[in-house]
Scaffold this active site. Structure first.
Site, PDB file in Angstrom:
ATOM      1  N   GLU A   7      -9.104  -0.535  17.223  1.00 58.83           N
ATOM      2  CA  GLU A   7     -10.074  -0.173  16.186  1.00 58.83           C
ATOM      3  C   GLU A   7      -9.653  -0.862  14.891  1.00 58.83           C
ATOM      4  O   GLU A   7      -8.502  -0.707  14.471  1.00 58.83           O
ATOM      5  CB  GLU A   7     -10.100   1.339  15.983  1.00 58.83           C
ATOM      6  CG  GLU A   7     -10.541   2.135  17.189  1.00 58.83           C
ATOM      7  CD  GLU A   7     -10.399   3.632  16.941  1.00 58.83           C
ATOM      8  OE1 GLU A   7     -11.314   4.200  16.320  1.00 58.83           O
ATOM      9  OE2 GLU A   7      -9.385   4.211  17.348  1.00 58.83           O
ATOM     10  N   ARG A  38       2.411   6.113  26.450  1.00 58.49           N
ATOM     11  CA  ARG A  38       2.510   5.400  25.184  1.00 58.49           C
ATOM     12  C   ARG A  38       3.962   5.315  24.735  1.00 58.49           C
ATOM     13  O   ARG A  38       4.827   6.072  25.192  1.00 58.49           O
ATOM     14  CB  ARG A  38       1.655   6.071  24.111  1.00 58.49           C
ATOM     15  CG  ARG A  38       2.116   7.447  23.696  1.00 58.49           C
ATOM     16  CD  ARG A  38       1.187   8.049  22.649  1.00 58.49           C
ATOM     17  NE  ARG A  38       1.226   7.274  21.426  1.00 58.49           N
ATOM     18  CZ  ARG A  38       0.342   7.419  20.443  1.00 58.49           C
ATOM     19  NH1 ARG A  38      -0.646   8.290  20.556  1.00 58.49           N
ATOM     20  NH2 ARG A  38       0.440   6.703  19.344  1.00 58.49           N
ATOM     21  N   LYS A  59      -2.221   6.584  11.250  1.00 50.45           N
ATOM     22  CA  LYS A  59      -2.845   5.901  10.112  1.00 50.45           C
ATOM     23  C   LYS A  59      -2.975   6.847   8.925  1.00 50.45           C
ATOM     24  O   LYS A  59      -2.687   6.484   7.777  1.00 50.45           O
ATOM     25  CB  LYS A  59      -4.220   5.369  10.520  1.00 50.45           C
ATOM     26  CG  LYS A  59      -4.173   4.320  11.619  1.00 50.45           C
ATOM     27  CD  LYS A  59      -5.547   4.101  12.225  1.00 50.45           C
ATOM     28  CE  LYS A  59      -5.460   3.226  13.460  1.00 50.45           C
ATOM     29  NZ  LYS A  59      -6.717   3.133  14.191  1.00 50.45           N
TER      30      LYS A  59
END
Length: 761
Positions: A261, A472, A482
């Site tokens: 993204e 992950r 973020k």
């Protein structure tokens, strides 16, 4: 339900299940229903109750069959005794999984599954006897230390459908007849040579990731032509035709994609995703797309698009093509209309707050007429809170995920053409389908979306790729969210997204971490199903390994102490050749001024040395690296506060002096530079864990995570070095030129120390 039907328990016990096993089976409604159906079908064929052998096979079919439409086909073969062993049943289950389109070719099925094949005891005896005869000499020599599995494997290769237990019994019997009972020597344990415990390694040539200790390895993804065999993949009547069209376009080529993204900077976890997607494609002769998931114009900025591609290429990967989800907005909209027409989507007027979470109230508009939803979707931009929702239940129980929502924000690529934008759940699988992706590789948190991924492609009757999840990568002592990085920036704890204390990839590059080191770290971590949380020092170890080979050595002094050599040999201005890599002088030299005034580290001198101190002190000379001289103190000059400000020393040729206990680095006629030294940004391993940090991650910021030395000294050979150029400052660590450098003054970031626990030599 089977559990509520009278006689179900007795029925299951009648085929050989123990009562406890039968009760356990009844607790699984789906298995109970399928097993009951299998038993009833078998009894109709047999005309009587099934015996235990047939019952065991029926239970295995019911518990392992992925597509119930093949149940009757397999039950008939079991009831008529055409399939009588587990081996034959395993082959049969694999066959029907590999041939989802009916009708099944009975002749091919029989050939591949050993239908009707009966292996006699005499055949097994002959096969074992032949194998033992072949290895007789080695058997007599090694006796019971011989690998008996070899004998069983050879017999099995001749008799594919033979029962393994019967082969083993025959091997044991014939070996005993040849060697006799085991002796005391046979029973002695063979001494084991312990092999070093392997750490995770790079992906092998098939692209399969390494296994991390205590981690579950990721199963190797299927070939593109066999994607439909994947666990959970839904096969429709049109699946094989769509797959055929896909293979005609791709030629069976592996296709992956990295779909970030563009609303933030990539971090260390993304490095694993980049390596896995691009690396898996490369290892299999395939291609990888870089596709921006640009479906939320409110959060996307051009700088993120640029930074993402820059980082991908910095890591050494070249995308086959750079695409955007927005490239397909027209097609996605057309498919949304089609989804409504098929009765699989509807326009909903519930507010965002109402449908948040995993257990929102059902939508009162779920069953509205198709024509009404079509009309409303066409004018959706004028309906405020309205959304388009898909009619499905996801794996995590979330019902009817949103496909389109209204955002009155111009898009960076499509301008104001749209004010309704597709969501990730709607967009991702369809973009994969458009680009003919074969392996949609994503992290484990997207597993809950796998069912919607398959469902949506099948609902629209388009080619369906396969989603594969892996664990992950996380690091301790950091945050990568973020939102939290923005809070760190806003609070002044860090300067920006590329602050070298962060673990964003732009920050690591600025600090001086080589791309090769990050890739090596990802390879060592490997690809696993389990989430992987690593200590930062493991990444730093990879950095040291690369920089040790790549970073030329120079001398720098961070805390200077002036030293005057009173008997400096004429001429007073000399340049000496210093090897770029002292261990390998074939890699070249650089020139360093050597004059009567030099500077050494303050810590390399002690007026009153403590026990064990080996560097410069009264009565204790040291060698100057690369000069061939030893210096000894003549006098100590102090300021008015009694602090040492200068040393006067004499120098002697090394061959004429006693060998010193230590050699120290130095600079002469140096450049003044700024050096930034970094420590961990957070004090605790898990700054986001309320149990460790009750006051929140901002309260855990290390106040000493950055120290700046504004007037450090470095030798002149580095003059003109470009940003990101890396050096080893001898005895101090690895340093990289920061982009803040100017023509007047270089700025260096300390990348890592020379050792994990640095200490002076």
């Amino acid at each position: 339900m089977a559990a509520d039907e009278p006689g179900a328990l007795e029925l299951f016990v009648s085929i050989g299940l123990s009562e406890s096993k039968a009760r356990e089976t009844l607790r699984n409604q789906a298995l109970s229903a399928l097993l009951r159906e299998a038993i009833v079908q078998a009894q109709e064929i047999l005309g009587s109750a099934a015996d235990k052998t047939v019952g065991t096979l029926l239970y295995n079919v019911a518990s392992r069959l992925k597509d119930p439409k093949h149940l009757g086909f397999l039950v008939e073969y079991i009831a008529t005794k055409k399939i009588v062993t587990d081996l034959q049943l395993n082959a049969a289950l694999e066959y029907v999984k590999s041939h989802p389109v009916e009708p099944i070719d009975a002749a091919d099925f029989a050939r591949e599954c050993g239908v009707g094949v009966i292996v006699t005891p005499e055949q097994i005896e002959e096969a074992v006897e032949a194998s033992i005869s072949k290895h007789r000499a080695q058997l007599l020599s090694e006796r019971y230390r011989f690998n008996m599995g070899l004998l069983m494997g050879e017999a099995r290769s001749k008799l594919k459908w033979a029962d393994g237990k019967i082969i083993k019994n025959e091997v044991d019997l014939q070996v005993l007849h040849l060697l006799g009972p085991k002796t005391e020597a046979d029973l002695e344990k063979k001494s084991k040579v312990s092999a070093p415990k392997a750490r995770a390694t790079e992906p092998d040539k098939k692209g399969k990731g390494a296994v991390v200790e205590n981690g579950k390895s990721l199963a190797e993804p299927a070939l593109p032509c066999e994607n439909y065999k994947t666990e959970g993949y839904v096969v429709t009547p049109n699946t094989m035709n769509l797959l055929k069209q896909h293979l005609e376009i791709t030629g069976g080529q592996v296709r992956t994609r990295f779909p970030p993204e563009p609303n933030g900077i990539l971090h260390i976890g993304h490095a694993k995703a980049i390596n896995f997607n691009f690396g898996f494609a490369k290892a299999n002769g395939g291609i990888c797309f870089l596709r921006y998931d640009d479906t939320n114009p409110e959060k996307e900025e051009e700088k993120y698009f640029t930074a993402i591609r820059d980082i991908v290429e910095w890591l050494g990967y070249t995308p086959y093509a750079v695409t955007h989800a927005s490239d397909y907005f027209d097609q996605l909209y057309t498919w949304a209309v089609d989804l409504i027409r098929r009765g699989h989507a509807y326009v909903c007027h519930q507010k965002v707050e109402e449908i948040k979470g995993h257990n929102p109230p059902p939508s009162p508009w779920r069953d509205r007429p198709v024509e009404e939803s079509l009309l409303l979707f066409e004018v959706l931009p004028f309906h405020g809170e309205a959304t388009l929702r898909m009619k499905l239940v996801m794996e995590d129980g979330k019902m009817d995920p949103v496909a389109y929502r209204i955002k009155y924000t111009p898009h960076h690529r499509t301008g104001d053409k749209w004010c309704i934008y597709p969501t990730y759940d709607y967009t991702h699988c369809l973009c994969d389908s458009i680009e003919n992706i074969t392996h949609s590789l994503c992290t484990k948190e997207f597993q809950a979306r796998r069912s919607s991924y398959f469902w949506l492609c099948n609902a629209l009757d388009v080619y369906c790729p396969v989603q594969w999840e892996y664990g992950r990568l996380n690091l301790l002592y950091t945050v990568v969210s973020k939102r939290k990085i923005i809070r760190l920036v806003d609070s002044g704890a860090v300067r920006d997204w590329d602050d070298p204390r962060l673990f964003t990839l732009t920050a690591l590059r600025r600090r001086g971490f080589p791309a090769e080191a990050i890739n090596n770290f990802c390879a060592r971590v490997g690809v696993t199903v389990a989430q992987c949380t690593m200590e930062p020092h493991m990444l730093e170890a990879c950095v040291r390994e690369v920089l040790n080979e790549q970073a030329p050595r120079v001398m720098a002094v961070l805390e200077p102490l002036c030293v005057t050599i009173v008997n400096f040999p004429a001429p007073h201005k000399v340049k000496i050749d210093v090897p770029n890599f002292p261990a390998d002088e074939t890699k070249g030299f650089h020139k360093v001024p050597f004059q009567p005034t030099i500077y050494i580290e303050q810590s390399d001198f002690r007026e009153v040395p403590e026990k064990g101190y080996k560097r410069l002190a009264p009565g204790q000379p040291v060698g100057l690296r690369h000069t061939g001289y030893v210096i000894a103190i003549q006098s100590i000059i102090k300021d008015t506060n009694g602090r040492v400000k200068e040393l006067e020393v004499t120098c002697t040729k090394s061959e004429a002096a006693e060998k010193p206990k230590a050699f120290i680095h130095w600079v002469s006629n140096p450049l003044v530079c700024e050096v930034r030294q970094y420590e961990r940004l957070f004090l605790h391993k898990n700054p986001e864990d309320p149990a460790e940090v009750p006051q929140g991650f901002l309260s855990d910021v290390n106040p000493n995570s950055l120290s700046v030395i504004e007037e450090a000294l470095v030798d002149r050979s580095v003059c003109g070095a470009k940003p990101f150029t890396k050096f080893q400052f001898e005895r101090l660590g690895y340093f990289s030129v920061d982009p803040d450098s100017t023509g007047a003054k270089l700025v260096f970031n300390r990348t890592v120390t020379l050792k994990e626990d640095p200490g002076k030599v």
